[in-house]
Write a protein that holds these residues in place. Structure first.
Motif, PDB file in Angstrom:
ATOM      1  N   GLN A 154       0.828  -1.207   0.000  1.00  0.00           N
ATOM      2  CA  GLN A 154       0.000   0.000   0.000  1.00  0.00           C
ATOM      3  C   GLN A 154       0.858   1.252   0.000  1.00  0.00           C
ATOM      4  N   PHE A 155       1.917   1.234   0.791  1.00  0.00           N
ATOM      5  CA  PHE A 155       2.802   2.390   0.888  1.00  0.00           C
ATOM      6  C   PHE A 155       3.402   2.731  -0.473  1.00  0.00           C
ATOM      7  N   PHE A 156       3.998   1.744  -1.128  1.00  0.00           N
ATOM      8  CA  PHE A 156       4.674   2.018  -2.391  1.00  0.00           C
ATOM      9  C   PHE A 156       3.696   2.226  -3.542  1.00  0.00           C
ATOM     10  N   ALA A 157       2.508   1.611  -3.464  1.00  0.00           N
ATOM     11  CA  ALA A 157       1.493   1.854  -4.494  1.00  0.00           C
ATOM     12  C   ALA A 157       1.033   3.305  -4.467  1.00  0.00           C
ATOM     13  N   VAL A 158       0.736   3.821  -3.284  1.00  0.00           N
ATOM     14  CA  VAL A 158       0.287   5.213  -3.160  1.00  0.00           C
ATOM     15  C   VAL A 158       1.391   6.168  -3.592  1.00  0.00           C
ATOM     16  N   ARG A 159       2.624   5.864  -3.267  1.00  0.00           N
ATOM     17  CA  ARG A 159       3.740   6.715  -3.703  1.00  0.00           C
ATOM     18  C   ARG A 159       3.833   6.771  -5.222  1.00  0.00           C
TER      19      ARG A 159
END
Length: 327
Positions: A154-159
């Motif tokens: 989720q962290f890297f997808a949103v980034r």
């Protein structure tokens, strides 16, 4: 201007002085303990560190240390698991840095004299200053009074989504994209975290987020999801979140009715013209800019879109998520 401190074997007294504890590492920002790390020897399973961390949060031990903590970590040399305060053991997760070049550069600078371990890789990635700021600001939230932290996906997808939003071609147009998930991987939370990131980072351009679903029950579910996770702390966002149902042959009328009954929007904000200004994913078909229509929307299968609306629709973009996918 933030000040960072790290302590080793930080002694904390329990209320009755019978269950005192000494967490191995406590990290502080401006004197506030924001992360607690429990370390074990390589031959001891990391799950023992998880159990000890959960025990220390119990009322009989040192729960006051965790009152302001955002991250809790259990580690040995070969494995790392992380969570936030109050997380049951089964929900502790692993962290995997997705920017291999960045991580290698950091490890070369911080661990120059030996082969980096899995512990090194995770600690360097999780607790880099940029990641810490983003995690605390955008990726930790309450879901029905349960504190939750994002998974690394989720962290890297949103980034990556935010990078796409920030980029435009010579004509001012932005690309769109789709992020696919497996069932139960946290699509709704990813959408909330993305909306939170957009509305806070781009507040100067007054963004609006539109959530499009393909079933009436999903419309209610998504509305409840955003309301419970954002309304309490960020009530000013409510006017920027619009939930719109796409349901069978009534797609066009539902969109128009949703537009008209939302007094905060101008009439026609979701007209065919404005939707044409974005790229959407409908079912398994990619509709490029300028070709999407209500007739295409009527044939959508498991479509959900989070869309950033600016005052100029020419510069608008769409990020889609369907069954198994999320923006």
């Amino acid at each position: 201007n933030n000040m960072f401190h790290v302590t080793e074997e930080f002694a904390v007294d329990s209320r009755d002085r019978q269950h005192n504890a000494r967490p191995d590492i406590v990290l502080f920002i401006n004197g506030i303990p924001f992360a607690v790390i429990e370390c074990k020897a390589p031959h001891i399973p990391v799950d023992e560190a998880v159990e000890q961390m959960i025990r220390n949060q119990q009322a009989a031990y040192i729960p006051h240390l965790f009152k302001f903590a955002q991250l809790v970590v259990a580690t040995n040399k070969n494995a790392v698991k992380y969570a936030t305060v109050g997380t049951p053991k089964k929900f502790w997760s692993v962290w995997k840095e997705q920017d291999a070049d960045w991580l290698q550069a950091r490890l070369s600078a911080l661990v120059p004299d030996r082969m980096p371990t899995e512990q090194d890789r995770n600690i360097v990635s999780l607790f880099s200053a940029d990641h810490v700021y983003e995690l605390i600001r955008y990726f930790i939230l309450f879901d029905a009074n349960v504190k939750k932290v994002c998974r690394y996906q989720q962290f890297f997808a949103v980034r990556e989504i935010m990078k796409t939003i920030a980029e435009s071609d010579e004509h001012g147009n932005r690309r769109s994209g789709v992020i696919w998930h497996t069932q139960g991987s946290g699509k709704s939370l990813t959408m909330v975290m993305l909306a939170k990131y957009i509305l806070m980072e781009l507040k100067d351009c007054h963004p609006r987020v539109v959530i499009v679903t393909d079933r009436k029950e999903l419309d209610a579910q998504i509305a409840a999801t955003f309301s419970s996770r954002l309304r309490r702390s960020y009530s000013w966002w409510v006017g920027s979140l619009i939930s719109t149902a796409i349901f069978g042959a009534k797609a066009a009328s539902v969109i128009r009715k949703s537009t008209l009954r939302n007094s905060s929007l101008r009439k026609g904000v979701l007209s065919t013209r404005s939707i044409n200004a974005a790229r959407l994913i409908c079912g398994n078909t990619w509709y490029p800019c300028g070709t999407i229509s209500f007739s295409a929307l009527k044939n959508c299968c498991s479509l959900a879109v989070i869309r950033l609306l600016r005052h100029s629709y020419r510069n608008s973009g769409a990020l889609g998520c369907g069954q198994g996918a999320s923006a």
